[in-house]
Design a protein around this motif. Structure first.
Motif, PDB file in Angstrom:
ATOM      1  N   PHE A   7       0.808  -1.217   0.000  1.00  0.00           N
ATOM      2  CA  PHE A   7       0.000   0.000   0.000  1.00  0.00           C
ATOM      3  C   PHE A   7       0.847   1.276   0.000  1.00  0.00           C
ATOM      4  CE2 PHE A   7      -3.010  -3.156   1.598  1.00  0.00           C
ATOM      5  CZ  PHE A   7      -4.128  -2.862   0.842  1.00  0.00           C
ATOM      6  N   GLY A   8       2.120   1.136  -0.277  1.00  0.00           N
ATOM      7  CA  GLY A   8       2.986   2.292  -0.402  1.00  0.00           C
ATOM      8  C   GLY A   8       4.256   2.224   0.415  1.00  0.00           C
ATOM      9  N   ASN A   9       4.248   1.418   1.471  1.00  0.00           N
ATOM     10  CA  ASN A   9       5.426   1.294   2.322  1.00  0.00           C
ATOM     11  C   ASN A   9       5.880  -0.156   2.455  1.00  0.00           C
ATOM     12  OD1 ASN A   9       6.100   4.072   3.916  1.00  0.00           O
ATOM     13  ND2 ASN A   9       3.930   3.948   3.366  1.00  0.00           N
ATOM     14  N   GLY A  10       5.643  -0.916   1.406  1.00  0.00           N
ATOM     15  CA  GLY A  10       6.063  -2.305   1.372  1.00  0.00           C
ATOM     16  C   GLY A  10       5.032  -3.249   1.949  1.00  0.00           C
ATOM     17  N   PRO A  11       5.026  -4.504   1.503  1.00  0.00           N
ATOM     18  CA  PRO A  11       4.118  -5.504   2.072  1.00  0.00           C
ATOM     19  C   PRO A  11       4.492  -5.776   3.529  1.00  0.00           C
ATOM     20  CG  PRO A  11       5.069  -6.232  -0.025  1.00  0.00           C
ATOM     21  CD  PRO A  11       5.857  -5.047   0.424  1.00  0.00           C
ATOM     22  N   LYS A  12       3.500  -5.976   4.383  1.00  0.00           N
ATOM     23  CA  LYS A  12       3.734  -6.240   5.799  1.00  0.00           C
ATOM     24  C   LYS A  12       2.803  -7.349   6.275  1.00  0.00           C
ATOM     25  CE  LYS A  12       6.153  -2.293   5.995  1.00  0.00           C
ATOM     26  NZ  LYS A  12       7.632  -2.287   6.061  1.00  0.00           N
ATOM     27  N   ILE A  13       3.308  -8.163   7.197  1.00  0.00           N
ATOM     28  CA  ILE A  13       2.469  -9.125   7.908  1.00  0.00           C
ATOM     29  C   ILE A  13       2.856  -9.102   9.377  1.00  0.00           C
ATOM     30  CG2 ILE A  13       2.144 -10.645   5.910  1.00  0.00           C
ATOM     31  CD1 ILE A  13       4.199 -12.565   7.164  1.00  0.00           C
ATOM     32  N   GLY A  14       1.960  -9.599  10.223  1.00  0.00           N
ATOM     33  CA  GLY A  14       2.277  -9.688  11.644  1.00  0.00           C
ATOM     34  C   GLY A  14       3.264 -10.804  11.909  1.00  0.00           C
ATOM     35  N   GLY A  15       4.121 -10.602  12.898  1.00  0.00           N
ATOM     36  CA  GLY A  15       5.102 -11.619  13.270  1.00  0.00           C
ATOM     37  C   GLY A  15       5.002 -11.955  14.747  1.00  0.00           C
ATOM     38  N   GLY A  16       5.334 -13.188  15.088  1.00  0.00           N
ATOM     39  CA  GLY A  16       5.385 -13.592  16.486  1.00  0.00           C
ATOM     40  C   GLY A  16       4.227 -14.466  16.885  1.00  0.00           C
ATOM     41  N   SER A  17       4.536 -15.675  17.343  1.00  0.00           N
ATOM     42  CA  SER A  17       3.519 -16.600  17.831  1.00  0.00           C
ATOM     43  C   SER A  17       3.922 -17.040  19.239  1.00  0.00           C
ATOM     44  CB  SER A  17       3.378 -17.778  16.869  1.00  0.00           C
ATOM     45  OG  SER A  17       2.250 -18.561  17.185  1.00  0.00           O
ATOM     46  N   TRP A  18       3.525 -18.220  19.655  1.00  0.00           N
ATOM     47  CA  TRP A  18       3.795 -18.666  21.023  1.00  0.00           C
ATOM     48  C   TRP A  18       5.259 -19.029  21.214  1.00  0.00           C
ATOM     49  CZ3 TRP A  18       0.464 -18.395  25.125  1.00  0.00           C
ATOM     50  CH2 TRP A  18      -0.839 -18.030  24.800  1.00  0.00           C
ATOM     51  N   GLN A  19       5.795 -18.643  22.363  1.00  0.00           N
ATOM     52  CA  GLN A  19       7.216 -18.832  22.655  1.00  0.00           C
ATOM     53  C   GLN A  19       7.389 -19.326  24.092  1.00  0.00           C
ATOM     54  OE1 GLN A  19       9.044 -15.018  21.752  1.00  0.00           O
ATOM     55  NE2 GLN A  19       8.320 -15.056  19.620  1.00  0.00           N
ATOM     56  N   TRP A  20       8.584 -19.817  24.396  1.00  0.00           N
ATOM     57  CA  TRP A  20       8.878 -20.370  25.719  1.00  0.00           C
ATOM     58  C   TRP A  20       9.763 -19.428  26.510  1.00  0.00           C
ATOM     59  CZ3 TRP A  20       6.083 -24.319  27.287  1.00  0.00           C
ATOM     60  CH2 TRP A  20       5.503 -25.154  26.323  1.00  0.00           C
ATOM     61  N   GLY A  21       9.442 -19.269  27.798  1.00  0.00           N
ATOM     62  CA  GLY A  21      10.214 -18.384  28.644  1.00  0.00           C
ATOM     63  C   GLY A  21      10.458 -18.976  30.023  1.00  0.00           C
ATOM     64  N   LEU A  22      11.226 -18.239  30.807  1.00  0.00           N
ATOM     65  CA  LEU A  22      11.653 -18.644  32.141  1.00  0.00           C
ATOM     66  C   LEU A  22      11.077 -17.654  33.153  1.00  0.00           C
ATOM     67  CD1 LEU A  22      13.580 -20.197  34.120  1.00  0.00           C
ATOM     68  CD2 LEU A  22      15.381 -18.613  33.387  1.00  0.00           C
ATOM     69  N   SER A  23      10.360 -18.155  34.148  1.00  0.00           N
ATOM     70  CA  SER A  23       9.726 -17.238  35.089  1.00  0.00           C
ATOM     71  C   SER A  23      10.720 -16.745  36.132  1.00  0.00           C
ATOM     72  CB  SER A  23       8.537 -17.909  35.789  1.00  0.00           C
ATOM     73  OG  SER A  23       8.947 -18.598  36.950  1.00  0.00           O
ATOM     74  N   SER A  24      10.451 -15.543  36.635  1.00  0.00           N
ATOM     75  CA  SER A  24      11.305 -14.954  37.665  1.00  0.00           C
ATOM     76  C   SER A  24      11.094 -15.615  39.020  1.00  0.00           C
ATOM     77  CB  SER A  24      11.025 -13.452  37.775  1.00  0.00           C
ATOM     78  OG  SER A  24       9.660 -13.222  38.049  1.00  0.00           O
ATOM     79  N   ASP A  25      10.053 -16.436  39.161  1.00  0.00           N
ATOM     80  CA  ASP A  25       9.789 -17.145  40.413  1.00  0.00           C
ATOM     81  C   ASP A  25      10.551 -18.465  40.522  1.00  0.00           C
ATOM     82  OD1 ASP A  25       8.073 -15.245  41.392  1.00  0.00           O
ATOM     83  OD2 ASP A  25       6.230 -16.342  40.929  1.00  0.00           O
ATOM     84  N   CYS A  26      11.158 -18.898  39.461  1.00  0.00           N
ATOM     85  CA  CYS A  26      11.728 -20.249  39.424  1.00  0.00           C
ATOM     86  C   CYS A  26      12.861 -20.393  40.454  1.00  0.00           C
ATOM     87  CB  CYS A  26      12.244 -20.569  38.030  1.00  0.00           C
ATOM     88  SG  CYS A  26      12.857 -22.271  37.894  1.00  0.00           S
ATOM     89  N   PRO A  27      12.743 -21.342  41.389  1.00  0.00           N
ATOM     90  CA  PRO A  27      13.802 -21.546  42.372  1.00  0.00           C
ATOM     91  C   PRO A  27      14.919 -22.470  41.870  1.00  0.00           C
ATOM     92  CG  PRO A  27      11.948 -22.944  42.912  1.00  0.00           C
ATOM     93  CD  PRO A  27      11.543 -22.144  41.696  1.00  0.00           C
ATOM     94  N   ALA A  28      14.764 -22.988  40.657  1.00  0.00           N
ATOM     95  CA  ALA A  28      15.763 -23.895  40.091  1.00  0.00           C
ATOM     96  C   ALA A  28      16.101 -23.427  38.677  1.00  0.00           C
ATOM     97  CB  ALA A  28      15.231 -25.327  40.087  1.00  0.00           C
ATOM     98  N   VAL A  29      16.669 -22.237  38.610  1.00  0.00           N
ATOM     99  CA  VAL A  29      16.887 -21.579  37.319  1.00  0.00           C
ATOM    100  C   VAL A  29      17.788 -22.410  36.405  1.00  0.00           C
ATOM    101  CG1 VAL A  29      17.928 -19.570  36.206  1.00  0.00           C
ATOM    102  CG2 VAL A  29      16.457 -19.268  38.198  1.00  0.00           C
ATOM    103  N   GLU A  30      18.881 -22.940  36.923  1.00  0.00           N
ATOM    104  CA  GLU A  30      19.808 -23.678  36.062  1.00  0.00           C
ATOM    105  C   GLU A  30      19.171 -24.943  35.511  1.00  0.00           C
ATOM    106  OE1 GLU A  30      22.546 -22.436  34.867  1.00  0.00           O
ATOM    107  OE2 GLU A  30      22.015 -20.657  36.032  1.00  0.00           O
ATOM    108  N   ALA A  31      18.348 -25.595  36.307  1.00  0.00           N
ATOM    109  CA  ALA A  31      17.646 -26.789  35.812  1.00  0.00           C
ATOM    110  C   ALA A  31      16.657 -26.409  34.719  1.00  0.00           C
ATOM    111  CB  ALA A  31      16.923 -27.484  36.967  1.00  0.00           C
TER     112      ALA A  31
END
Length: 436
Positions: free
Chosen positions: A306-330
């Motif tokens: 439409f004038g500034n290039g074709p665009k689509i949305g990016g990003g779906s479900w991903q995995w993360g590490l909670s700040s509450d985790c008492p066993a971070v290295e595991a």
């Protein structure tokens, strides 16, 4: 943004703010929320996923956990699945009670907000682990990786070659996508033919996060945006400027010209395969049923420029590490294990999802160069735009959802957009510009 947040007060406040911004339903699943326990030398980690009710994807989640558990004597992972509609509520409630699981999945646009609220901490894994990863499949906040995904999906224009040939419409490609004028002329030709109920289906029956995912990339192609990405402190000029107004008027014109329904049918893909529409704005998830119906006649085309290039949305479900985790290295050991290429391949092979790395794509015939669905990988690589990487995003999303509905319902576009900007800017100011 200068450091990782750990504020308890911010976390509690966000339990209310995030729930309001996302308009979530009440949680229907229960958990004691214990992040990790250790007994007899064995650390047991909890893992939460939104895939309750999604048997196919949950089966892969469970396979990764089972294979990790089988290969580790001193660490075990217990998986708990929630219905998607209840998942974010469960997470925000657990965060307020300091009972988050160690490992959890996150819808990509929520990563900055959850990091700011203190739910997540950086993965702390080697950046080399994610070399070659699609940008849209990494949750990067303040230059640190907070999450990674095995896959993405890609929006595209679904149609049939025979339809375009019948109406003498050029088949676009990535080198030469349709322009706004070409697309309008194509819809006019199809409308005049009288063959279809509507020439085009925008998927407007969808709600929630579908709205910014599907329609803000079109806004961005017009030259507007959801927020000023230079400062992330205002939407003024980008969500209510002349480019955004042009985008809004384009949406209303589609309805007024009879090119689209004001509200689409409940299943746009089904309407397309049943011959009600000629072109549908949909995602790579629709490819399998469309190919089953139309075979080589099916086309999955790049978005309109439409004038500034074709665009689509990016990003779906991903995995993360909670700040509450008492066993971070595991937990990190599990996350690193789960990032094996074979699991990226499994998601792509079994669910027809776009693999998040070229290495994985090369091992999946449909997504390898020359493969049936290779275009989706290329679209995700070239056209994907992340939803604004800001803790304000949940509020921006819900505000944009309302604005889009008001525009389609006949509201004055300029007034609607000005109101959206005013609301977004006020929210950002009330939250101290969402500084970390």
């Amino acid at each position: 943004m200068s450091h990782r947040p750990t504020s308890r007060s911010r976390r509690v406040a966000m339990t209310t703010a995030l729930a309001a911004g996302l308009a979530l339903t009440a949680c229907s699943a229960e958990s004691d929320g214990s992040g990790a326990t250790t007994k007899d030398g064995v650390t047991t980690l909890s893992l939460w996923t939104h895939n309750g009710g999604n048997e196919a994807e949950l089966a892969i989640n469970e396979r990764v956990v089972e294979e990790f558990n089988a290969s580790h004597d001193d660490i075990k992972v217990e998986i708990e699945s929630f219905p998607q509609d209840a998942y974010n509520d469960a997470v925000t409630a657990a965060a307020a009670a300091d009972k988050l699981p160690c490992v959890l999945d996150i819808d990509a646009p929520n990563v900055p907000n959850w990091a700011w609220a203190g739910y997540l901490e950086p993965l702390g894994l080697s950046d080399d682990l994610f070399d070659g990863q699609l940008e849209s499949t990494l949750g990067v906040v303040d230059d640190e990786i907070y999450s990674f995904g095995h896959y993405d999906v890609a929006l595209n224009l679904v149609t049939r070659r025979s339809t375009l040939e019948k109406y003498d419409i050029r088949v676009p490609d990535m080198d030469q996508p349709w322009t706004a004028q070409e697309f309008d002329e194509a819809l006019a030709k199809i409308k005049a033919g009288g063959e279809f109920t509507y020439p085009f289906d925008l998927g407007t029956a969808g709600g929630g996060e579908w709205i910014p995912y599907a329609y803000s990339p079109i806004l961005q192609s017009f030259g507007g945006d959801l927020i000023d990405r230079d400062s992330y402190t205002t939407a003024e000029g980008v969500l209510n400027g002349p480019e955004a107004l042009e985008w809004a008027n384009w949406n209303t014109d589609l309805v007024e010209k009879g090119y689209v329904a004001r509200k689409s049918g409940a299943d746009s893909t089904l309407d397309f395969v049943n011959g009600k529409t000629a072109i549908v704005w949909s995602g790579s998830w629709a490819a399998v049923p469309v190919k089953e119906k139309y075979g080589d006649d099916a086309l999955f085309l790049p978005p309109v420029d439409f004038g500034n290039g074709p665009k689509i949305g990016g990003g779906s479900w991903q995995w993360g590490l909670s700040s509450d985790c008492p066993a971070v290295e595991a937990a990190r050991e599990y996350l690193e294990f789960s990032a094996k290429t074979e699991y990226y391949v499994d998601y792509a092979t079994e669910l027809s999802l776009i693999p998040a790395t070229e290495e994985a794509a090369a091992q999946v015939p449909d997504f390898a160069p020359g493969g049936t669905f290779r275009d989706f990988y290329d679209y995700a690589t070239e056209y994907a735009v992340l939803r604004p990487v800001t803790p304000a995003y949940p509020f921006i999303s819900s505000t944009f959802q309302k604005a889009y509905a008001d525009i389609l319902s006949g509201g004055d576009p300029q007034e609607v957009l000005d109101k959206a900007v005013s609301d977004i800017d006020a929210n950002i100011q009330q939250n101290g510009d969402y500084e970390f």
